[in-house]
Design an enzyme around this catalytic site. Structure first.
Site, PDB file in Angstrom:
ATOM      1  N   SER A  68      40.679  42.448  41.626  1.00 59.63           N
ATOM      2  CA  SER A  68      41.104  42.241  40.229  1.00 59.63           C
ATOM      3  C   SER A  68      42.508  42.739  39.912  1.00 59.63           C
ATOM      4  O   SER A  68      43.041  42.407  38.852  1.00 59.63           O
ATOM      5  CB  SER A  68      40.119  42.909  39.287  1.00 59.63           C
ATOM      6  OG  SER A  68      38.979  42.113  39.178  1.00 59.63           O
ATOM      7  N   LYS A  71      44.855  40.084  39.038  1.00 57.06           N
ATOM      8  CA  LYS A  71      44.849  39.444  37.706  1.00 57.06           C
ATOM      9  C   LYS A  71      46.129  39.763  36.933  1.00 57.06           C
ATOM     10  O   LYS A  71      46.580  38.981  36.095  1.00 57.06           O
ATOM     11  CB  LYS A  71      43.624  39.909  36.914  1.00 57.06           C
ATOM     12  CG  LYS A  71      42.293  39.394  37.484  1.00 57.06           C
ATOM     13  CD  LYS A  71      41.115  40.122  36.866  1.00 57.06           C
ATOM     14  CE  LYS A  71      39.787  39.584  37.388  1.00 57.06           C
ATOM     15  NZ  LYS A  71      38.645  40.410  36.991  1.00 57.06           N
ATOM     16  N   TYR A 196      42.209  31.447  42.368  1.00 53.80           N
ATOM     17  CA  TYR A 196      41.634  32.748  41.990  1.00 53.80           C
ATOM     18  C   TYR A 196      41.097  33.495  43.221  1.00 53.80           C
ATOM     19  O   TYR A 196      41.415  34.670  43.433  1.00 53.80           O
ATOM     20  CB  TYR A 196      40.535  32.531  40.939  1.00 53.80           C
ATOM     21  CG  TYR A 196      39.820  33.809  40.575  1.00 53.80           C
ATOM     22  CD1 TYR A 196      40.419  34.749  39.733  1.00 53.80           C
ATOM     23  CD2 TYR A 196      38.558  34.093  41.080  1.00 53.80           C
ATOM     24  CE1 TYR A 196      39.770  35.939  39.411  1.00 53.80           C
ATOM     25  CE2 TYR A 196      37.905  35.274  40.756  1.00 53.80           C
ATOM     26  CZ  TYR A 196      38.508  36.191  39.923  1.00 53.80           C
ATOM     27  OH  TYR A 196      37.877  37.370  39.617  1.00 53.80           O
ATOM     28  N   TYR A 248      38.140  47.620  32.645  1.00 57.62           N
ATOM     29  CA  TYR A 248      36.942  46.962  32.092  1.00 57.62           C
ATOM     30  C   TYR A 248      36.290  47.826  31.023  1.00 57.62           C
ATOM     31  O   TYR A 248      36.972  48.413  30.191  1.00 57.62           O
ATOM     32  CB  TYR A 248      35.929  46.629  33.203  1.00 57.62           C
ATOM     33  CG  TYR A 248      36.559  45.993  34.393  1.00 57.62           C
ATOM     34  CD1 TYR A 248      37.174  44.753  34.283  1.00 57.62           C
ATOM     35  CD2 TYR A 248      36.585  46.626  35.623  1.00 57.62           C
ATOM     36  CE1 TYR A 248      37.766  44.162  35.364  1.00 57.62           C
ATOM     37  CE2 TYR A 248      37.181  46.037  36.710  1.00 57.62           C
ATOM     38  CZ  TYR A 248      37.773  44.811  36.579  1.00 57.62           C
ATOM     39  OH  TYR A 248      38.365  44.238  37.642  1.00 57.62           O
ATOM     40  N   VAL A 266      37.709  45.699  42.840  1.00 56.18           N
ATOM     41  CA  VAL A 266      36.520  46.132  43.589  1.00 56.18           C
ATOM     42  C   VAL A 266      36.805  46.372  45.078  1.00 56.18           C
ATOM     43  O   VAL A 266      35.927  46.833  45.807  1.00 56.18           O
ATOM     44  CB  VAL A 266      35.310  45.174  43.433  1.00 56.18           C
ATOM     45  CG1 VAL A 266      34.737  45.234  42.031  1.00 56.18           C
ATOM     46  CG2 VAL A 266      35.658  43.752  43.837  1.00 56.18           C
TER      47      VAL A 266
HETATM   48  N1  GLN Z   1      37.117  38.872  43.304  1.00 57.56           N
HETATM   49  C1  GLN Z   1      36.319  39.691  42.446  1.00 57.56           C
HETATM   50  C2  GLN Z   1      35.403  38.838  41.586  1.00 57.56           C
HETATM   51  O1  GLN Z   1      35.827  37.835  41.128  1.00 57.56           O
HETATM   52  C3  GLN Z   1      37.204  40.540  41.579  1.00 57.56           C
HETATM   53  C4  GLN Z   1      36.429  41.471  40.682  1.00 57.56           C
HETATM   54  C5  GLN Z   1      37.002  42.851  40.567  1.00 57.56           C
HETATM   55  O2  GLN Z   1      37.826  43.308  41.349  1.00 57.56           O
HETATM   56  N2  GLN Z   1      36.501  43.570  39.603  1.00 57.56           N
HETATM   57  O3  GLN Z   1      34.263  39.152  41.344  1.00 57.56           O
END
Ligand code: GLN
Length: 312
Positions: A68, A71, A196, A248, A266
């Site tokens: 993430s 992003k 993505y 988050y 993650v």
């Molecule tokens: N690639 C992961 C997903 O889409 C990214 C989520 C994350 O890092 N929180 O679930």
């Protein structure tokens, strides 16, 4: 502020040592099967100052996938391509208080766009806004921008993690098809998700993310070359969204205890940008229940206290 190199290195060594025990309290991500092979004991940290100096300790050379954290990159690329106003007509700026892959708000709240670009639904929309003839061109844009803002031309995707997420990413497919069905997402769903999944699997180390954070701390200018890569305004917006949404449904607690704009993934990375002072990259794949690096947060908390880094 000029940081003394010897003191800084000593501080980072002790931050690693003091917070190592917390790695035992979390778990590595396993919903993307290949991430479960990460070593939960890994812990690394790197600081990049606005003078371009770097200090690191622990497993700072170990590579991990951005997940993430990417992003933030697609948000910047989408803003460069489409303009801020356009991007935020399609994705909101509000925190959710729900998990990163939550679908609930898309249906039950009377909202015609995902809440923010740091949750999966919002990031899928920002990926759809990146301009390019085809998927490969769009992803190459994200990859080359990542290489530029890290000063690291060798960054690439981890093919195994990419395929692992692609093969199991049904929840993200559900989010994307739901948004397409409601007219929130435009374009071909598979193509958007391809960008993505690929951006999430870009592989970096602590130094790479600390450099991106240092660029943001420096209002959009690369500390090591003086080159401006984004406007002061885009940099300000990105850092603000990192404060409110970057961790988050743990963003509020993180703001109280640490007080630094940050974005987690993650894969175990956290990219933290201290305005006008420094970029920090931490890595520890053992995660808390919200999907944030458990010892990584503790390390940032100690560093924030020691160096008085909270922006509040
Ligand atoms: N690639 C992961 C997903 O889409 C990214 C989520 C994350 O890092 N929180 O679930």
């Amino acid at each position: 502020m000029i940081l003394d190199g010897v003191i800084m290195r000593g501080l980072l060594e002790s931050v690693i040592e003091n917070n190592m025990p917390y790695t035992k309290d979390g778990k590595v991500a396993s919903y993307i099967p290949l991430l479960s092979s990460a070593n939960p004991d890994h812990l690394g940290i790197c600081v990049t100052t606005l003078e371009g100096k770097e200090y690191s300790a622990g497993d700072c050379e170990v590579k991990f996938t951005m997940q993430s954290i990417s992003k933030v990159i697609s948000l910047m690329v989408a803003m460069l391509d489409k303009g801020t106003k356009n991007v935020f007509s399609r994705v909101g700026m509000e925190p959710t208080g729900d998990g990163f892959n939550s679908i609930v708000n898309l249906e039950v709240r009377n909202y015609n766009k995902p809440f923010n670009p740091m949750i999966n639904a919002g990031a899928i929309v920002t990926c759809s806004l990146i301009e390019g003839e085809n998927v490969e061109e769009k992803f190459q844009k994200v990859l080359s921008f990542t290489r530029k803002i890290t000063g690291n031309d060798s960054i690439d995707i981890n093919q195994g993690v990419y395929l692992s997420e692609k093969n199991t990413g049904d929840r993200n497919r559900a989010l994307a098809y739901f948004m397409k069905g409601n007219g929130i997402l435009q374009g071909n769903v598979d193509d958007v998700l391809e960008v993505y999944f690929k951006q999430c699997s870009m592989e970096v180390c602590c130094r790479d993310i600390s450099r991106i954070a240092a660029m943001l701390a420096n209002d959009g200018v690369l500390p090591w070359s003086g080159e401006r890569v984004i406007s002061r305004e885009v940099s300000r917006i990105v850092k603000t969204i990192m404060v409110t949404c970057g961790m988050y449904d743990e963003s509020g607690e993180f703001a109280v205890h640490i007080g630094i704009p940050a974005k987690s993934g993650v894969g175990g990375g956290i990219m933290a940008s201290v305005p006008k002072r420094m970029g920090i990259g931490v890595f520890g794949p053992s995660l808390d229940e919200k999907g944030n690096s458990i010892a990584g947060i503790k390390m940032l908390q100690e560093l924030s206290k020691e160096l008085d880094l909270s922006i509040f």
